[in-house]
Write an enzyme that holds these catalytic residues in place. Structure first.
Site, PDB file in Angstrom:
ATOM      1  N   ASP A  69     -23.966 -32.406  28.241  1.00  0.00           N
ATOM      2  CA  ASP A  69     -23.318 -33.133  29.097  1.00  0.00           C
ATOM      3  C   ASP A  69     -22.878 -32.341  30.268  1.00  0.00           C
ATOM      4  O   ASP A  69     -22.152 -31.530  30.861  1.00  0.00           O
ATOM      5  CB  ASP A  69     -21.928 -33.822  28.783  1.00  0.00           C
ATOM      6  CG  ASP A  69     -21.067 -32.584  28.307  1.00  0.00           C
ATOM      7  OD1 ASP A  69     -21.182 -31.375  27.784  1.00  0.00           O
ATOM      8  OD2 ASP A  69     -20.196 -32.961  27.279  1.00  0.00           O
ATOM      9  N   GLU A 128     -17.836 -38.284  29.001  1.00  0.00           N
ATOM     10  CA  GLU A 128     -16.235 -38.387  29.332  1.00  0.00           C
ATOM     11  C   GLU A 128     -15.385 -39.585  29.860  1.00  0.00           C
ATOM     12  O   GLU A 128     -14.673 -40.350  29.686  1.00  0.00           O
ATOM     13  CB  GLU A 128     -15.384 -37.636  30.228  1.00  0.00           C
ATOM     14  CG  GLU A 128     -15.356 -35.845  30.209  1.00  0.00           C
ATOM     15  CD  GLU A 128     -14.574 -35.599  29.727  1.00  0.00           C
ATOM     16  OE1 GLU A 128     -13.635 -36.520  28.923  1.00  0.00           O
ATOM     17  OE2 GLU A 128     -14.642 -34.141  28.898  1.00  0.00           O
TER      18      GLU A 128
END
Length: 376
Positions: A69, A128
């Protein structure tokens, strides 16, 4: 003092954190680095603000995937780093700069010494929020290169460098955002009987929500409702017409998530009736539990323990949320914690991972990938 190539990459990335689906500088940095590795065996695709890279194997029978990520958080950094964030109000406070750097290091090793199987690297945006894993998984770009096995990691401040921690089966919880908007009738503080106070309504709602955990969830299961933010009102002598609650729901089981949401909806309906107000519930982003493939995880833990310099710990499940869970729904694989020995935890403005963990991770993951992707 000079730092290693990959420590420098981490520091470069640390300076430019960007929130979900706005990672344009990060994407370009990744593409520029990959450009130095390109040859006839490497293919690159861009997906939104993410990047997907394929390294063709010498005699492929399967595709091994690594997911990193790449997004940051809306947090004002307080590390004191010389290479602190140059983006005001944004920080790599969850280690995604390390995740990405390790991915680039593993990619470099894969290009330098090809294995039999294909390798696919997913540099994924928006972990997120609002969530990049599921739309990337469903994209045409990834469908063409869909891995047969996938792995991911997350830094762990509480574990020492040279350590990984994971377990078979459930590792991370189901998570969901929670937003509740209440609308009543405002008025003068001296005449409460002519108004409908949404601060009072919100206060009752917060208290009642906690009864869901203590009375509606099996005590042998685990669930948490956290209200992290309440807004309402304008000045001290005006009764608030509106209020808003923002929080999260976390459950270990999928069934408990459904049950908790059902009870939240019933309680909010009760608040509407009790306070004669209007309420709107929004669950925002929801992440599926991270459930590690038992056999692959067991094999990985055994390999790392017996054939690398890393220490392996069998950990317990955590209430952490991770959209990597969606990938593990579709593709066999696993996630593990990587020890980085930081005094401050994830999402903290002073998080300072030990950079020694970067090289160690690249080395042992390269060993694992070569072992897993080469015919004996």
């Amino acid at each position: 003092m000079a730092v290693s190539k990959f420590v420098q990459i981490r520091r470069d990335l640390h300076k430019i954190p960007e929130i979900g689906f706005e990672e344009w500088k990060t994407q370009q940095y990744i593409l520029d680095y990959i450009g130095t590795l390109l040859n006839e065996h490497v293919e690159v695709k861009v997906w939104r603000t993410g990047v997907i890279v394929k390294v063709k194997g010498k005699n492929p029978e399967k595709v091994i995937g690594y997911r990193a990520d790449i997004d940051g958080l809306p947090i004002t950094e307080e590390t004191g780093y010389e290479f602190a964030s140059v983006h005001e109000g944004m920080m790599h406070a969850c280690g995604h700069d390390l995740h990405t750097t390790i991915g680039l290091g593993l990619l470099t090793a894969a290009v330098t010494e090809r294995i039999d199987d294909d390798l696919v690297f997913l540099f994924q945006p928006a972990e997120e929020g609002p969530g990049g894993a599921l739309p990337m998984l469903e994209s045409e770009e990834l469908k063409e290169w869909k891995p047969n096995i996938i792995l991911g990691l997350h830094i762990a401040p509480e574990y020492p460098v040279g350590t990984i921690a994971t377990k078979e089966g459930l590792l991370f919880a189901n998570t969901s955002e929670l937003y509740v908007d209440l609308k009543g009738k405002g008025g003068h503080a001296a005449y409460p009987h002519t108004a409908n106070d949404m601060i009072v309504a919100a206060s009752h709602l917060v208290t009642q929500l906690q009864s869901v955990i203590s009375r509606n969830v099996n005590p042998l299961d685990s669930a948490v409702i956290t209200i992290g933010k309440i807004t309402g009102g304008t000045v001290q002598n005006i009764i608030a017409e509106k209020s808003r609650l923002e929080g999260t729901i976390r459950t270990l089981s999928v069934e408990s998530m459904s049950r908790v949401k059902s009870r939240i909806e019933a309680i909010v309906a009760g608040i509407e009736a009790s306070f004669q107000c209007e309420a709107v519930i929004d669950y925002g982003a929801m992440y599926h539990q991270v459930y590690n493939h038992e056999a692959l995880t067991r094999e990985f833990m055994q390999f790392v323990s017996e054939q690398t310099d890393m220490k392996v710990i069998t950990c317990t499940e955590a209430m952490t949320g991770e959209d990597f869970g969606y990938m593990l729904q579709e593709i066999p694989g696993f996630m593990f914690w990587l020890g980085v020995n930081s005094e401050y935890g994830l999402h903290h403005a002073k998080l300072k991972p030990d950079e020694e963990a970067i090289e160690k991770a690249i080395v042992f993951l390269d060993q694992y990938v070569k072992w897993k992707g080469t015919r004996k």
